[in-house]
Design a protein around this motif. Sequence first.
Motif, PDB file in Angstrom:
ATOM      1  N   CYS A 173       0.847  -1.200   0.000  1.00 39.79           N
ATOM      2  CA  CYS A 173       0.000   0.000   0.000  1.00 39.79           C
ATOM      3  C   CYS A 173       0.879   1.246   0.000  1.00 39.79           C
ATOM      4  CB  CYS A 173      -0.872   0.048   1.248  1.00 39.79           C
ATOM      5  SG  CYS A 173      -2.079  -1.267   1.394  1.00 39.79           S
ATOM      6  N   TYR A 174       0.320   2.351  -0.475  1.00 35.36           N
ATOM      7  CA  TYR A 174       0.979   3.636  -0.301  1.00 35.36           C
ATOM      8  C   TYR A 174       0.713   4.092   1.133  1.00 35.36           C
ATOM      9  CZ  TYR A 174       1.149   3.516  -5.396  1.00 35.36           C
ATOM     10  OH  TYR A 174       1.376   3.148  -6.694  1.00 35.36           O
ATOM     11  N   ARG A 175       1.716   4.715   1.761  1.00 33.38           N
ATOM     12  CA  ARG A 175       1.611   5.048   3.181  1.00 33.38           C
ATOM     13  C   ARG A 175       0.786   6.308   3.400  1.00 33.38           C
ATOM     14  NH1 ARG A 175       6.073   2.554   5.240  1.00 33.38           N
ATOM     15  NH2 ARG A 175       5.262   2.239   7.317  1.00 33.38           N
ATOM     16  N   TYR A 176      -0.184   6.195   4.312  1.00 28.52           N
ATOM     17  CA  TYR A 176      -1.065   7.321   4.633  1.00 28.52           C
ATOM     18  C   TYR A 176      -1.141   7.483   6.144  1.00 28.52           C
ATOM     19  CZ  TYR A 176      -5.450   9.768   5.610  1.00 28.52           C
ATOM     20  OH  TYR A 176      -6.389  10.637   6.103  1.00 28.52           O
ATOM     21  N   VAL A 177      -0.987   8.715   6.605  1.00 30.89           N
ATOM     22  CA  VAL A 177      -1.150   9.050   8.012  1.00 30.89           C
ATOM     23  C   VAL A 177      -2.004  10.308   8.100  1.00 30.89           C
ATOM     24  CG1 VAL A 177       0.026   9.636  10.166  1.00 30.89           C
ATOM     25  CG2 VAL A 177       1.149   8.137   8.528  1.00 30.89           C
ATOM     26  N   SER A 178      -3.015  10.271   8.937  1.00 34.69           N
ATOM     27  CA  SER A 178      -3.802  11.482   9.160  1.00 34.69           C
ATOM     28  C   SER A 178      -3.168  12.269  10.304  1.00 34.69           C
ATOM     29  CB  SER A 178      -5.254  11.133   9.502  1.00 34.69           C
ATOM     30  OG  SER A 178      -5.310  10.292  10.640  1.00 34.69           O
ATOM     31  N   GLY A 179      -3.333  13.573  10.260  1.00 30.95           N
ATOM     32  CA  GLY A 179      -2.749  14.422  11.300  1.00 30.95           C
ATOM     33  C   GLY A 179      -3.793  15.330  11.919  1.00 30.95           C
ATOM     34  N   GLU A 180      -3.746  15.451  13.218  1.00 31.98           N
ATOM     35  CA  GLU A 180      -4.699  16.310  13.934  1.00 31.98           C
ATOM     36  C   GLU A 180      -4.050  17.621  14.340  1.00 31.98           C
ATOM     37  OE1 GLU A 180      -6.562  14.468  17.240  1.00 31.98           O
ATOM     38  OE2 GLU A 180      -7.467  12.859  16.041  1.00 31.98           O
ATOM     39  N   ILE A 181      -4.783  18.687  14.119  1.00 28.66           N
ATOM     40  CA  ILE A 181      -4.389  20.008  14.608  1.00 28.66           C
ATOM     41  C   ILE A 181      -5.593  20.558  15.350  1.00 28.66           C
ATOM     42  CG2 ILE A 181      -3.650  22.331  13.993  1.00 28.66           C
ATOM     43  CD1 ILE A 181      -2.371  21.182  11.491  1.00 28.66           C
ATOM     44  N   ASN A 182      -5.378  20.879  16.636  1.00 31.94           N
ATOM     45  CA  ASN A 182      -6.472  21.357  17.494  1.00 31.94           C
ATOM     46  C   ASN A 182      -7.636  20.373  17.527  1.00 31.94           C
ATOM     47  OD1 ASN A 182      -5.042  23.764  18.032  1.00 31.94           O
ATOM     48  ND2 ASN A 182      -5.845  24.706  16.167  1.00 31.94           N
ATOM     49  N   TYR A 204      -2.755  15.549   6.393  1.00 28.82           N
ATOM     50  CA  TYR A 204      -2.355  14.154   6.210  1.00 28.82           C
ATOM     51  C   TYR A 204      -0.956  14.113   5.601  1.00 28.82           C
ATOM     52  CZ  TYR A 204      -3.549  14.752   1.227  1.00 28.82           C
ATOM     53  OH  TYR A 204      -3.598  15.192  -0.073  1.00 28.82           O
ATOM     54  N   HIS A 205      -0.382  12.949   5.607  1.00 27.36           N
ATOM     55  CA  HIS A 205       0.929  12.713   5.006  1.00 27.36           C
ATOM     56  C   HIS A 205       0.812  11.434   4.196  1.00 27.36           C
ATOM     57  CE1 HIS A 205       5.572  12.386   5.701  1.00 27.36           C
ATOM     58  NE2 HIS A 205       5.260  12.771   4.479  1.00 27.36           N
ATOM     59  N   LEU A 206       1.080  11.510   2.898  1.00 27.63           N
ATOM     60  CA  LEU A 206       0.959  10.386   1.974  1.00 27.63           C
ATOM     61  C   LEU A 206       2.299  10.222   1.279  1.00 27.63           C
ATOM     62  CD1 LEU A 206      -1.112   8.394   0.706  1.00 27.63           C
ATOM     63  CD2 LEU A 206      -1.677  10.188  -0.934  1.00 27.63           C
ATOM     64  N   TRP A 213       0.271  13.176  14.788  1.00 31.47           N
ATOM     65  CA  TRP A 213       0.051  12.174  13.751  1.00 31.47           C
ATOM     66  C   TRP A 213      -0.527  10.907  14.339  1.00 31.47           C
ATOM     67  CZ3 TRP A 213       0.241  14.186   9.161  1.00 31.47           C
ATOM     68  CH2 TRP A 213       1.034  15.313   8.951  1.00 31.47           C
ATOM     69  N   ALA A 214      -1.645  10.452  13.759  1.00 25.30           N
ATOM     70  CA  ALA A 214      -2.345   9.270  14.258  1.00 25.30           C
ATOM     71  C   ALA A 214      -1.451   8.046  14.186  1.00 25.30           C
ATOM     72  CB  ALA A 214      -3.611   9.030  13.445  1.00 25.30           C
ATOM     73  N   GLY A 215      -1.235   7.419  15.348  1.00 19.93           N
ATOM     74  CA  GLY A 215      -0.502   6.164  15.394  1.00 19.93           C
ATOM     75  C   GLY A 215       0.996   6.297  15.316  1.00 19.93           C
ATOM     76  N   ALA A 216       1.513   7.487  15.087  1.00 21.30           N
ATOM     77  CA  ALA A 216       2.957   7.627  14.877  1.00 21.30           C
ATOM     78  C   ALA A 216       3.754   7.206  16.094  1.00 21.30           C
ATOM     79  CB  ALA A 216       3.282   9.065  14.511  1.00 21.30           C
ATOM     80  N   ALA A 217       3.211   7.475  17.275  1.00 22.21           N
ATOM     81  CA  ALA A 217       3.952   7.149  18.490  1.00 22.21           C
ATOM     82  C   ALA A 217       3.828   5.678  18.864  1.00 22.21           C
ATOM     83  CB  ALA A 217       3.449   8.016  19.641  1.00 22.21           C
ATOM     84  N   SER A 218       2.786   5.001  18.365  1.00 14.86           N
ATOM     85  CA  SER A 218       2.505   3.655  18.840  1.00 14.86           C
ATOM     86  C   SER A 218       2.883   2.555  17.867  1.00 14.86           C
ATOM     87  CB  SER A 218       1.017   3.528  19.171  1.00 14.86           C
ATOM     88  OG  SER A 218       0.239   3.771  18.006  1.00 14.86           O
ATOM     89  N   ASN A 219       2.941   2.845  16.601  1.00  9.78           N
ATOM     90  CA  ASN A 219       3.167   1.778  15.633  1.00  9.78           C
ATOM     91  C   ASN A 219       3.916   2.291  14.423  1.00  9.78           C
ATOM     92  OD1 ASN A 219       2.790  -0.188  13.515  1.00  9.78           O
ATOM     93  ND2 ASN A 219       1.215  -1.107  14.782  1.00  9.78           N
ATOM     94  N   GLY A 220       5.055   1.666  14.138  1.00 15.18           N
ATOM     95  CA  GLY A 220       5.881   2.104  13.026  1.00 15.18           C
ATOM     96  C   GLY A 220       5.237   1.914  11.669  1.00 15.18           C
ATOM     97  N   ASN A 221       4.234   1.018  11.569  1.00 16.35           N
ATOM     98  CA  ASN A 221       3.578   0.801  10.282  1.00 16.35           C
ATOM     99  C   ASN A 221       2.869   2.059   9.802  1.00 16.35           C
ATOM    100  OD1 ASN A 221       4.283  -1.890  10.134  1.00 16.35           O
ATOM    101  ND2 ASN A 221       2.495  -2.555  11.283  1.00 16.35           N
ATOM    102  N   ASP A 222       2.521   2.924  10.743  1.00 16.80           N
ATOM    103  CA  ASP A 222       1.679   4.063  10.432  1.00 16.80           C
ATOM    104  C   ASP A 222       2.464   5.366  10.339  1.00 16.80           C
ATOM    105  OD1 ASP A 222      -0.843   5.106   9.916  1.00 16.80           O
ATOM    106  OD2 ASP A 222      -1.116   5.720  11.973  1.00 16.80           O
TER     107      ASP A 222
END
Length: 199
Positions: free
Chosen positions: A119-128, A134-136, A170-179
């Motif tokens: 898959c192409y890597r996708y991460v959603s990001g939260e601000i406030n 997002y980062h793709l 970034w969603a999941g960035a701290a918990s799982n390297g896959n994300d």
Amino acid sequence: MKYAAHIQKNKFFAGFTLIELLVVITIIGILASMILASLTSARRNARDIRRVSDVKQIGLALQLYLEGVGFGQYPVGNNTTCTAPPGALAVDDNYGLQVLVANGYIPSIPRDPSNLATCYRYVSGEINGRRTTYHLAIILEDSGNGVFSSDEDCSSDGTNTPTCASGASWAGAASNGNDSIDCVSVTVAGTDRCYDMRP
């Protein structure tokens, strides 16, 4: 006598010598190797063009989602690994992008042309508290590709300061390297080939 002279005259034109055959075979070999090298390069470039086109298509679908059912937010990036075949929703949802298919914004989530299990890597990001970034990212084969002059070169892996969006969580960035995606320091086979985009 006339017949014998005719045979004597034509024996010089009976065929090619061994040296002539070797020269022709060598020339054919050189030409074949040049064509093969050009063909390999053309195929590599075609795969990279497809990858860049794929992520731009995903980016457009993400924007449609944001303005439609997303109610001002991008889909949640998740930690699901990308090992299942396309369409196996119970196992794999393309790092959270399968929701774009479910809502009709894209027919299917594209995958890497070299390996459909990637898959192409996708991460959603939260601000406030809202997923407004997002980062793709994708890995290209040619480190000298001209598209690198216009990509974002940012990080969502939690180890580098995210240059994509200041203050983004970034969603999941701290918990799982896959994300997580890091296109700032990532190197593949000694060269930076990470192409990434954001809204």
